[in-house]
Design an enzyme around this catalytic site. Structure first.
Site, PDB file in Angstrom:
ATOM      1  CG  ASP A  22      35.291  42.597  38.412  1.00 46.67           C
ATOM      2  OD1 ASP A  22      35.903  41.753  38.147  1.00 46.67           O
ATOM      3  OD2 ASP A  22      34.157  42.378  38.964  1.00 46.67           O
ATOM      4  CG  HIS A  39      43.431  37.988  33.863  1.00 47.73           C
ATOM      5  ND1 HIS A  39      42.555  38.669  34.845  1.00 47.73           N
ATOM      6  CD2 HIS A  39      43.217  36.557  34.703  1.00 47.73           C
ATOM      7  CE1 HIS A  39      41.766  37.770  35.682  1.00 47.73           C
ATOM      8  NE2 HIS A  39      42.328  36.689  35.592  1.00 47.73           N
ATOM      9  CB  THR A  68      44.094  40.243  50.636  1.00 46.61           C
ATOM     10  OG1 THR A  68      42.624  40.821  50.693  1.00 46.61           O
ATOM     11  CG2 THR A  68      45.227  41.108  50.912  1.00 46.61           C
ATOM     12  CG  LEU A 133      49.012  59.023  36.158  1.00 46.49           C
ATOM     13  CD1 LEU A 133      47.644  59.601  36.512  1.00 46.49           C
ATOM     14  CD2 LEU A 133      48.873  57.998  34.968  1.00 46.49           C
TER      15      LEU A 133
HETATM   16  C1  IPE Z   1      38.045  42.631  42.594  1.00 44.32           C
HETATM   17  O1  IPE Z   1      37.533  41.786  41.846  1.00 44.32           O
HETATM   18  C2  IPE Z   1      39.358  42.749  42.668  1.00 44.32           C
HETATM   19  C3  IPE Z   1      40.034  42.926  41.492  1.00 44.32           C
HETATM   20  C4  IPE Z   1      39.613  43.590  40.473  1.00 44.32           C
HETATM   21  C5  IPE Z   1      41.637  43.030  41.484  1.00 44.32           C
HETATM   22  P1  IPE Z   1      36.885  40.176  41.953  1.00 44.32           P
HETATM   23  O2  IPE Z   1      36.382  39.772  40.957  1.00 44.32           O
HETATM   24  O3  IPE Z   1      38.055  39.596  42.741  1.00 44.32           O
HETATM   25  O4  IPE Z   1      35.821  40.710  43.051  1.00 44.32           O
HETATM   26  P2  IPE Z   1      34.387  39.894  43.706  1.00 44.32           P
HETATM   27  O5  IPE Z   1      34.885  38.484  43.924  1.00 44.32           O
HETATM   28  O6  IPE Z   1      33.406  39.791  42.433  1.00 44.32           O
HETATM   29  O7  IPE Z   1      33.869  40.605  44.633  1.00 44.32           O
HETATM   30  C1  IPE Z   2      39.327  41.143  37.305  1.00 43.89           C
HETATM   31  O1  IPE Z   2      38.622  40.378  36.544  1.00 43.89           O
HETATM   32  C2  IPE Z   2      40.645  40.944  37.292  1.00 43.89           C
HETATM   33  C3  IPE Z   2      41.419  40.274  38.845  1.00 43.89           C
HETATM   34  C4  IPE Z   2      40.579  40.166  39.881  1.00 43.89           C
HETATM   35  C5  IPE Z   2      42.594  39.733  38.713  1.00 43.89           C
HETATM   36  P1  IPE Z   2      37.846  38.798  37.037  1.00 43.89           P
HETATM   37  O2  IPE Z   2      38.946  37.990  36.884  1.00 43.89           O
HETATM   38  O3  IPE Z   2      37.411  39.180  38.441  1.00 43.89           O
HETATM   39  O4  IPE Z   2      36.839  38.798  35.882  1.00 43.89           O
HETATM   40  P2  IPE Z   2      35.532  38.008  36.219  1.00 43.89           P
HETATM   41  O5  IPE Z   2      34.883  38.908  37.296  1.00 43.89           O
HETATM   42  O6  IPE Z   2      35.853  36.711  36.590  1.00 43.89           O
HETATM   43  O7  IPE Z   2      34.740  38.412  34.944  1.00 43.89           O
HETATM   44 MG    MG Z   3      35.648  39.667  39.170  1.00 47.51          MG
END
Ligand code: IPE
Ligand code: IPE
Ligand code: MG
Length: 250
Positions: A22, A39, A68, A133
């Site tokens: 995240d 990303h 999801t 792995l």
């Molecule tokens: C969780 O992160 C999903 C992934 C890292 C793929 P999100 O950014 O989507 O989660 P929330 O919205 O902060 O809970």
């Molecule tokens: C996690 O990074 C990756 C995905 C959820 C795809 P975020 O896109 O949620 O990054 P923040 O949380 O907005 O910084």
């Molecule tokens: Mg996030």
């Protein structure tokens, strides 16, 4: 801790690490870049973390790449994330194969474009004999969705209620055959599970760090492993040391 500090690899390492990758969006925002740049930086980092896991002898790595709930993001970001998955497979598959990585997917492939779905299935088939792995990629994954799918299949298979056990349910999940995660790491400072491995993570250890995913490097992974090595996993019992004292006092 200083950047150059050398953290040693502890003796007790987890068999299975799962990571909620995240903070890509905030990483990009803090640099004045579009979210998709975050990303892309995140996938670059993934390569480094996979290498570190192989170096440290970790057997299973599960990464949360798209939930999801992430379909609810702006169309441009969702399409960008699909494109990134495709690019990663195109660019990294051979390298991952050469490193002995066996790829798996957890989640549902049905909402992906037929071309992307084929690519994912090909990558799984191509790497199926590797065993250095096991890399589970959670893409279009949700813990609740996984449990709902499992219940549907249990009912369709006509399993009688008395035969539904802990082990049986585990065997119907996307992660069938994979040991439960020992450690779940979440980067970016958020302190929640966000629908990740809710069944499998029942007794995992959690590690949270404020570092955004693109900056979570080998040294940071070592710090997480250090912390894990000091945790005492009691599974609802009492510490073996205390238990010994209690037995002697009897
Ligand atoms: C969780 O992160 C999903 C992934 C890292 C793929 P999100 O950014 O989507 O989660 P929330 O919205 O902060 O809970
Ligand atoms: C996690 O990074 C990756 C995905 C959820 C795809 P975020 O896109 O949620 O990054 P923040 O949380 O907005 O910084
Ligand atoms: Mg996030």
């Amino acid at each position: 801790m200083e950047n150059n500090a050398k953290t040693e690899l502890p003796e007790k390492i987890p068999t299975h690490i799962a990571i909620i990758m995240d903070g890509n969006g905030r990483w990009a925002l803090s640099r004045g870049l579009p979210r998709l740049a975050g990303h892309r930086a995140g996938t670059e980092n993934l390569r480094r973390v996979i290498e570190a896991c192989i170096e440290f002898g970790i057997r299973y790595l599960t990464i949360y790449a798209f939930s999801t709930e992430n379909w609810g993001r702006p169309e441009e970001e969702v399409q960008g994330l699909m494109q990134i998955l495709e690019d990663v497979i195109n660019r990294e598959l051979q390298e991952l194969h050469d490193q002995g990585v066996q790829l798996h997917h957890i989640g549902r492939l049905d909402r992906l474009s037929p071309a992307l779905r084929e690519k994912v299935l090909h990558a799984i088939e191509y790497t199926k004999n590797n065993d250095r792995l096991i890399l589970n990629v959670a893409f279009n994954y949700g813990g609740r969705d996984e449990i709902v799918c499992a219940i549907q299949r249990i009912i369709r298979d006509g399993i009688p209620a008395e035969a539904v056990t802990d082990e049986l349910v585990s065997g119907y999940l996307f992660t069938a055959g994979v040991p439960d995660p020992d450690l779940i790491i979440r980067t970016s400072g958020e302190l929640r599970g966000s629908n990740f491995l809710i069944w499998q993570g029942a007794y995992c250890e959690w590690y949270f760090t404020p570092t955004y995913w693109p900056d979570f490097d080998r040294e940071q992974l070592l710090l997480a492993l250090q912390e894990f090595s000091h945790r005492e996993r009691r599974y609802g019992r009492i510490s073996p040391v205390e238990d010994n004292i209690a037995q002697h006092a009897r």
